[in-house]
Write a protein that holds these residues in place. Structure first.
Motif, PDB file in Angstrom:
ATOM      1  N   ILE A 283      45.531  36.908  45.328  1.00 36.10           N
ATOM      2  CA  ILE A 283      44.559  36.665  46.390  1.00 36.10           C
ATOM      3  C   ILE A 283      43.192  37.125  45.900  1.00 36.10           C
ATOM      4  CG2 ILE A 283      43.869  37.325  48.738  1.00 36.10           C
ATOM      5  CD1 ILE A 283      46.869  37.540  49.380  1.00 36.10           C
ATOM      6  N   CYS A 284      42.219  36.259  46.041  1.00 29.16           N
ATOM      7  CA  CYS A 284      40.871  36.570  45.576  1.00 29.16           C
ATOM      8  C   CYS A 284      40.286  37.738  46.373  1.00 29.16           C
ATOM      9  CB  CYS A 284      39.991  35.335  45.730  1.00 29.16           C
ATOM     10  SG  CYS A 284      38.258  35.662  45.390  1.00 29.16           S
ATOM     11  N   PRO A 285      39.819  38.780  45.685  1.00 33.41           N
ATOM     12  CA  PRO A 285      39.225  39.922  46.408  1.00 33.41           C
ATOM     13  C   PRO A 285      37.865  39.586  47.017  1.00 33.41           C
ATOM     14  CG  PRO A 285      39.144  40.266  44.029  1.00 33.41           C
ATOM     15  CD  PRO A 285      39.874  38.981  44.243  1.00 33.41           C
ATOM     16  N   HIS A 286      37.264  38.490  46.568  1.00 34.21           N
ATOM     17  CA  HIS A 286      35.942  38.122  47.101  1.00 34.21           C
ATOM     18  C   HIS A 286      36.045  37.339  48.404  1.00 34.21           C
ATOM     19  CE1 HIS A 286      34.362  39.437  43.255  1.00 34.21           C
ATOM     20  NE2 HIS A 286      35.267  38.684  42.670  1.00 34.21           N
ATOM     21  N   CYS A 287      36.958  36.362  48.428  1.00 37.46           N
ATOM     22  CA  CYS A 287      37.002  35.495  49.607  1.00 37.46           C
ATOM     23  C   CYS A 287      38.363  35.482  50.292  1.00 37.46           C
ATOM     24  CB  CYS A 287      36.602  34.070  49.233  1.00 37.46           C
ATOM     25  SG  CYS A 287      37.820  33.244  48.191  1.00 37.46           S
ATOM     26  N   GLY A 288      39.373  36.096  49.660  1.00 38.82           N
ATOM     27  CA  GLY A 288      40.674  36.172  50.313  1.00 38.82           C
ATOM     28  C   GLY A 288      41.526  34.917  50.165  1.00 38.82           C
TER      29      GLY A 288
ATOM     30  N   THR B 219      38.951  31.992  37.284  1.00 35.28           N
ATOM     31  CA  THR B 219      37.999  31.882  38.388  1.00 35.28           C
ATOM     32  C   THR B 219      38.735  31.477  39.660  1.00 35.28           C
ATOM     33  OG1 THR B 219      37.543  29.617  37.715  1.00 35.28           O
ATOM     34  CG2 THR B 219      35.985  31.286  36.983  1.00 35.28           C
ATOM     35  N   CYS B 220      38.271  32.025  40.760  1.00 36.94           N
ATOM     36  CA  CYS B 220      38.873  31.707  42.055  1.00 36.94           C
ATOM     37  C   CYS B 220      38.690  30.234  42.366  1.00 36.94           C
ATOM     38  CB  CYS B 220      38.225  32.561  43.143  1.00 36.94           C
ATOM     39  SG  CYS B 220      38.667  32.020  44.803  1.00 36.94           S
ATOM     40  N   GLU B 221      39.723  29.607  42.838  1.00 31.80           N
ATOM     41  CA  GLU B 221      39.659  28.167  43.150  1.00 31.80           C
ATOM     42  C   GLU B 221      38.794  27.875  44.372  1.00 31.80           C
ATOM     43  OE1 GLU B 221      44.223  28.140  41.743  1.00 31.80           O
ATOM     44  OE2 GLU B 221      43.727  27.172  43.632  1.00 31.80           O
ATOM     45  N   GLN B 222      38.556  28.896  45.147  1.00 35.40           N
ATOM     46  CA  GLN B 222      37.768  28.684  46.366  1.00 35.40           C
ATOM     47  C   GLN B 222      36.293  29.019  46.153  1.00 35.40           C
ATOM     48  OE1 GLN B 222      38.749  27.700  49.581  1.00 35.40           O
ATOM     49  NE2 GLN B 222      37.821  29.052  51.056  1.00 35.40           N
ATOM     50  N   CYS B 223      36.027  30.277  45.728  1.00 36.11           N
ATOM     51  CA  CYS B 223      34.627  30.717  45.677  1.00 36.11           C
ATOM     52  C   CYS B 223      34.060  30.714  44.260  1.00 36.11           C
ATOM     53  CB  CYS B 223      34.486  32.111  46.298  1.00 36.11           C
ATOM     54  SG  CYS B 223      35.294  33.415  45.344  1.00 36.11           S
ATOM     55  N   GLY B 224      34.931  30.585  43.254  1.00 35.26           N
ATOM     56  CA  GLY B 224      34.456  30.493  41.880  1.00 35.26           C
ATOM     57  C   GLY B 224      34.140  31.816  41.214  1.00 35.26           C
TER      58      GLY B 224
END
Ligand SMILES: [Zn+2]
Length: 145
Positions: free
Chosen positions: A17-22, A3-8
């Protein structure tokens, strides 16, 4: 999946790099830590003042997204002509970026000394090995990201 550490959101394990929030994942940032310092020569295909400024802006953005800590910009120190104008305009631009909190700090080459860079050197001890350390080289500027 992780899971992305920023947006989950769920993202593939190998994604940096998360494709959802970058957001750049910290496992990647740690890896980049060994290479926290990068030298960039702005003189190579040096052009006009505007092109040099654009190139510097692009490289600062790229470096930030890679999680780099410090950029050393080599811009030359000509007192007249394009080289001199690039140094003056670039430094003006970098100081404005600092005021706008786009970069953490700007250190002119002539201030790259133990007395004036204590905090920077504590963060990035490898800078003491740099060829321009303590040389008061006006042709470079360090940007702390
Ligand atoms: Zn995300």
């Amino acid at each position: 999946m992780k899971t992305c550490e920023q947006c989950g959101n769920e993202i593939q394990n190998n994604l940096k790099i998360c494709p959802h929030c970058g957001f750049t994942q910290s496992s990647v940032k740690k890896a980049a830590k060994s290479k926290s310092f990068q030298k960039i020569n702005l003189k190579i295909d040096l052009p006009t003042v505007d092109e040099a400024l654009q190139s510097a802006r692009r490289k600062i953005n790229t470096a930030r997204s890679k999680g780099l800590g410090v950029l050393k910009l080599v811009h030359g120190y000509g007192s007249s002509g394009v080289g001199g104008r690039i140094r003056i305009e670039l430094r003006k631009e970098l100081l404005q970026m600092k005021t706008r909190h786009l970069v953490r700090n700007v250190i002119f080459g002539e201030d790259f000394t133990p007395a004036k860079c204590k905090q920077l050197l504590r963060r990035f001890p490898e800078l003491e090995k740099d060829e321009d350390y303590q040389r008061r080289n006006k042709g470079i500027t360090l940007v702390e990201l």
